[in-house]
Design an enzyme around this catalytic site. Structure first.
Site, PDB file in Angstrom:
ATOM      1  CG  HIS A 363      41.956  36.363  31.567  1.00  0.00           C
ATOM      2  ND1 HIS A 363      42.718  37.477  31.269  1.00  0.00           N
ATOM      3  CD2 HIS A 363      40.694  36.672  31.212  1.00  0.00           C
ATOM      4  CE1 HIS A 363      41.933  38.421  30.777  1.00  0.00           C
ATOM      5  NE2 HIS A 363      40.694  37.951  30.737  1.00  0.00           N
ATOM      6  CE  LYS A 556      55.348  38.094  39.026  1.00  0.00           C
ATOM      7  NZ  LYS A 556      55.062  38.116  37.603  1.00  0.00           N
ATOM      8  NE  ARG A 557      46.218  37.911  45.078  1.00  0.00           N
ATOM      9  CZ  ARG A 557      44.918  37.943  45.352  1.00  0.00           C
ATOM     10  NH1 ARG A 557      44.199  38.999  44.994  1.00  0.00           N
ATOM     11  NH2 ARG A 557      44.329  36.976  46.009  1.00  0.00           N
ATOM     12  CE  LYS A 562      50.254  35.180  39.869  1.00  0.00           C
ATOM     13  NZ  LYS A 562      50.284  35.836  38.547  1.00  0.00           N
TER      14      LYS A 562
HETATM   15  C1  26Q Z   1      36.535  32.731  39.957  1.00  0.00           C
HETATM   16  C2  26Q Z   1      35.453  32.161  40.601  1.00  0.00           C
HETATM   17  C3  26Q Z   1      35.127  32.515  41.889  1.00  0.00           C
HETATM   18  C4  26Q Z   1      35.889  33.468  42.537  1.00  0.00           C
HETATM   19  C5  26Q Z   1      36.962  34.056  41.905  1.00  0.00           C
HETATM   20  C6  26Q Z   1      37.307  33.691  40.614  1.00  0.00           C
HETATM   21  C7  26Q Z   1      38.466  34.319  39.946  1.00  0.00           C
HETATM   22  C8  26Q Z   1      38.772  35.645  40.190  1.00  0.00           C
HETATM   23  C9  26Q Z   1      39.857  36.250  39.564  1.00  0.00           C
HETATM   24  C10 26Q Z   1      39.253  33.619  39.058  1.00  0.00           C
HETATM   25  C11 26Q Z   1      40.347  34.229  38.441  1.00  0.00           C
HETATM   26  C12 26Q Z   1      40.644  35.553  38.693  1.00  0.00           C
HETATM   27  C13 26Q Z   1      41.768  36.272  38.081  1.00  0.00           C
HETATM   28  C14 26Q Z   1      42.551  35.800  37.134  1.00  0.00           C
HETATM   29  C15 26Q Z   1      43.673  36.587  36.604  1.00  0.00           C
HETATM   30  O1  26Q Z   1      43.972  37.671  37.056  1.00  0.00           O
HETATM   31  N1  26Q Z   1      44.350  36.073  35.577  1.00  0.00           N
HETATM   32  C16 26Q Z   1      45.477  36.782  34.982  1.00  0.00           C
HETATM   33  O2  26Q Z   1      45.002  37.556  33.886  1.00  0.00           O
HETATM   34  C17 26Q Z   1      46.020  38.394  33.377  1.00  0.00           C
HETATM   35  C18 26Q Z   1      45.406  39.257  32.296  1.00  0.00           C
HETATM   36  O3  26Q Z   1      45.134  38.498  31.157  1.00  0.00           O
HETATM   37  C19 26Q Z   1      47.182  37.570  32.860  1.00  0.00           C
HETATM   38  O4  26Q Z   1      48.198  38.447  32.455  1.00  0.00           O
HETATM   39  C20 26Q Z   1      47.690  36.630  33.935  1.00  0.00           C
HETATM   40  O5  26Q Z   1      48.665  35.774  33.395  1.00  0.00           O
HETATM   41  C21 26Q Z   1      46.536  35.819  34.516  1.00  0.00           C
HETATM   42  O6  26Q Z   1      46.989  35.034  35.601  1.00  0.00           O
END
Ligand code: 26Q
Length: 824
Positions: A363, A556-557, A562
């Site tokens: 992702h 969005k976040r 972004k």
């Molecule tokens: C990793 C390690 C430790 C703690 C947290 C994390 C962590 C948690 C959540 C790393 C990444 C995320 C979330 C990522 C995310 O939401 N990515 C999004 O995914 C969507 C679905 O595919 C896409 O549409 C977005 O572009 C993308 O940013």
């Protein structure tokens, strides 16, 4: 008794009324006349739950008999939001419940507002998992989700003096009617300890992990009903509990305090969702969560497989496991351990089963989001798993060396272990090596990962392993449920509601753009939705906005990539422009309401400053009589799924403006366009494919392209590039103190200084301003705009999560739909 009730009997108004009153008087132990909105919600939820459970039982019972190949979706996040409205709509019971409730003296819309969101996710990745579960159920695929039952979901955001403050989201305060506790399903999970090495009778070395501690995993099941089908799938969430064995040992040693401490440590594992989005938190507790969850899930999957008495080699024909990002990558290692250490398979036989079972979705390409775990910490928690990872790496690198001899650089780059101080485990490399398919989430992103982070792997494995699965969203929640008026108009126009299961049918709306009466209805619904959002804004921000203004949304976040910062800078530019106008000039300005929402990770200082800047700008602009209704700025606090359901249908234009190549896909872009909102955006993520579908007349594209980014950064660093003049004016205004003490914002402004502007705000600024002017001009031609709006919805068929899920099923999982016999 339920099974014996015919569906018609179970679902008529009177039976439902009786079931609601029954729950009030027995389950809730209240007098029926003493019912407030909240207890009405609880009773209706319990009554809905009864009907969900009967479908769940029927589906899962029949599935056990058929025993088809299943897919397991492993995700640390399921951002489900509210369940009641969705469950009633999907089960086709909404109308009947509406009437039953009305007869009891309540109103469905009020009751719905009593439900708290299940916010077990951060943003896009977690909401995607929820949309996929809806589509899997709707399309009758045999699918289970596996995740964690956090006591605290994503924090609640409040704005104090313009700053974000975080509050715990204790969503389980009142009983959660949407889960079934399976107290009988309990699995022991080990941590720490050591590895015993022995020789078996054939002289083969055997490894036996002896954990130093263990905790229990308890299952909680969340039923997921499909739309217009009897099928009901499941998300199994694990909760950590202390094991009894360990309580007893501590007690016997006479150490009461230690036993309580152990218990607290065990419960801590599923206490809280990590609030990071697109950044990695290298915390030990996070690694514990990941192992606890993957080990419990695999144990459960293997137990189910073993019931069927098949050969191990059949495992990949019965089980597909999808890894939602690298978070569940330990599942690869755990399955290899179970097969080799406990089931006594040979390494190679086990590895073939493992790689045929797993597939991995990436992702992100952001370096700060790539998961890495320090080897010493990992060894302490999971000593046997570390050995297995080193063996996987050794055998893998041996094969690379054989194919490409004498390339130390290549081995270094591809290794699962990064040679840093201390060594790091690269989870993305492990996920690629242990999976048979790797996919990105939009065409641009999937190509990008093939030429950047996984370039060497594409050359080694070949192109076929690396595929694209463009994201999608469920039209049930994101149109039918959140925009009931538009849904009804579409159904009326197309003659039936088949579009809800075949979104490509929306193209039938394109023929209606020439029908002025239809356009009027379309725009009236948009206005109604804007009135509703204006009420929410009044309530949450104490700002009055006119529903006749253009509603401009970025929710969005909050993240630098972004570029909410670029958005608010352009708002300041707009403010300054209006301020410099004569009354006559002002008369031709298109009034705009700029709406922000989103959470910043609690430790992300710059993102939190962006929120502060937005609120400071809002405070000045909103009370400036020289501006009036021409410009309003609001930051809606605590953006979440249920707030999104109000915002998305009410947007005229929404902002998807990430630096090209940084947003893997985006999914809210799809939701907005599906609801007849236009978008302004960069050629990034799924925006590229939305442009392909709606055509360039119906979308506002600006900014540099992904392949140009590196050169621009290089030029900034080495040649230095003057800042965009309009931007320079905006920065000076901030520095002059137009919006509070400028010292506050200095760290934010520093991110823009030449040579540092990593996200290219300066180089995209002029084209961004120009694109926004085009939006204003286009919006003034309301008849033309209404045609664009209709065409947007009409061309969104591709972005249903039904399409995505079907592609996964056909190209990765090799699973087929099955049909639940309706025995009602
Ligand atoms: C990793 C390690 C430790 C703690 C947290 C994390 C962590 C948690 C959540 C790393 C990444 C995320 C979330 C990522 C995310 O939401 N990515 C999004 O995914 C969507 C679905 O595919 C896409 O549409 C977005 O572009 C993308 O940013």
């Amino acid at each position: 008794l339920w099974a014996k009730l015919s569906k018609k009997e179970a679902n008529d108004i009177e039976t439902i009324q009786r079931s609601i009153v029954h729950h009030v008087t027995t389950t809730l132990a209240r007098a029926a006349y003493n019912m407030d909105n909240f207890s009405a919600y609880q009773a209706v939820a319990l009554s809905t739950r009864d009907r969900l459970i009967s479908r769940w039982n029927e589906t899962q019972g029949q599935l056990s008999k058929i025993d088809p190949k299943r897919v397991y979706y492993l995700s640390l996040e399921f951002l489900l939001g509210r369940s009641m409205d969705n469950a009633l709509l999907n089960m086709g019971l909404k109308g009947t419940y509406d009437k039953s409730i009305e007869k009891l003296g309540f109103n469905m819309e009020d009751i719905i507002e009593s439900e708290v969101d299940a916010a077990l996710g951060n943003g896009g990745l977690g909401r995607l998992a929820a949309c996929y579960m809806d589509s899997l159920a709707t399309l009758d695929y045999p699918a289970w989700g596996y995740g964690l039952r956090y006591n605290y979901g994503i924090f609640q955001q409040r704005i104090v003096d313009g700053y974000q403050t975080e509050y715990p989201d204790y969503w389980l305060n009142f009983d959660n009617p949407w889960e079934l506790a399976r107290l009988d399903i309990s699995i022991q999970i080990g941590f720490g300890g050591h590895v015993q090495t022995t020789q078996d009778e054939y002289g083969v070395t055997r490894h036996n992990w002896v954990p130093g501690q263990s905790v229990q995993a308890i299952a909680y099941d969340v039923p997921i009903p499909g739309y217009d089908t009897e099928n009901c799938n499941n998300i199994r969430l694990w909760r950590s509990k202390p094991t009894r064995v360990f309580d007893l040992t501590s007690f016997n040693e006479g150490n009461y305090e230690k036993s309580v401490e152990d218990a607290t440590n065990a419960e801590k594992i599923t206490s809280v969702l990590y609030p990071n989005d697109n950044t990695m938190a290298g915390k030990e507790l996070r690694l514990k969560q990941q192992y606890f969850w993957t080990a419990a899930s695999l144990h459960d999957i293997v137990r189910r497989f073993k019931k069927s008495m098949r050969e191990w080699s059949d495992f990949p024909d019965q089980v597909a496991i999808q890894l939602n990002d690298t978070h569940p990558t330990l599942a690869i290692v755990e399955l290899q351990r179970l097969l080799v250490d406990e089931e006594m398979l040979s390494w190679d036989d086990a590895w073939e089963i493992v790689t045929k079972t797993f597939a991995f979705t990436n992702h992100t390409v952001l370096p700060e989001a790539m998961e890495k775990w320090s080897v010493p910490m990992f060894e302490y928690l999971l000593p046997r798993h570390l050995q297995i990872i080193f063996d996987i790496n050794l055998f893998f690198l041996q094969k690379v060396e054989k194919k490409v001899p004498n390339d130390r650089g290549l081995l270094n780059r591809m290794s699962i272990i990064e040679e840093a101080q201390p060594q790091q485990i690269r989870m993305a490399h492990l996920a690629v090596v242990g999976s048979h398919k790797v996919n990105g989430v939009a065409a641009l992103h999937s190509n990008l990962i093939k030429t950047t982070i996984f370039k060497d792997f594409v050359e080694y494995y070949g192109e076929e392993k690396f595929i694209n699965m463009t994201n999608g969203v469920t039209p049930r929640r994101w149109l039918h449920q959140s925009n009931p008026q538009l849904s009804a108009l579409i159904t009326q126009t197309l003659g039936n509601d088949k579009w809800l299961k075949d979104l490509s049918l929306l193209k039938g709306l394109a023929a209606k753009t020439g029908d002025a009466a239809f356009r009027k209805k379309w725009m009236t619904i948009k206005r109604n939705n804007k009135v509703r959002l204006a009420e929410l804004i009044k309530e949450r921000c104490q700002v009055e906005v006119s529903p006749d203004a253009l509603f401009d949304v970025q929710v969005k976040r909050i993240h630098e990539y972004k570029r909410q910062f670029m958005n608010i800078l352009s708002v300041i530019h707009r403010y300054r422009t209006i301020k410099s106008m004569t009354a006559a000039q002002k008369a031709s300005v298109q009034p705009r309401v700029v709406i922000f929402g989103g959470k910043a990770a609690p430790g992300y200082y710059i993102a939190k400053l962006v929120i502060k800047l937005i609120n400071s700008v809002a405070a000045v602009v909103n009370q400036d009589p020289a501006v009036g209704d021409l410009l309003k700025v609001v930051f809606i606090p605590d953006y979440n799924v249920s707030v999104a359901e109000v915002i998305v249908p009410a947007s005229d234009i929404s902002q998807h403006i990430s630096t090209a190549g940084t947003e893997a896909s985006g999914t809210s872009n799809m939701k907005f366009v599906l609801n007849g909102g236009l978008i302004i955006g960069t050629l990034d993520g799924a925006n590229v494919e939305i442009l392909e579908e709606v055509g360039e007349d119906n979308i506002f594209i600006f900014g540099c392209m992904a392949h140009e980014v590196e050169d621009i950064r290089h030029a900034q660093r080495y040649r230095g590039v003057p800042m965009d003049p309009a931007l320079q004016g905006v920065i000076s205004a901030i520095e002059k103190g137009t919006f509070e003490d400028p010292k506050i914002f200095q760290p934010l402004i520093s991110t823009l200084t030449v040579g540092k502007d990593f996200y290219l705000i300066s180089s995209d600024f002029a084209s961004y301003i120009a694109a926004n002017q085009q939006v204003d001009a286009a919006y003034k031609k309301q008849e033309e705009w209404s045609k664009k709006s209709i065409l947007c919805t009409a061309h969104m068929g591709k972005f249903s999560s039904d399409r995505s899920v079907k592609e996964y099923a056909d190209e990765i999982w090799n699973i087929k739909p099955y049909s639940v016999e309706d025995e009602g």
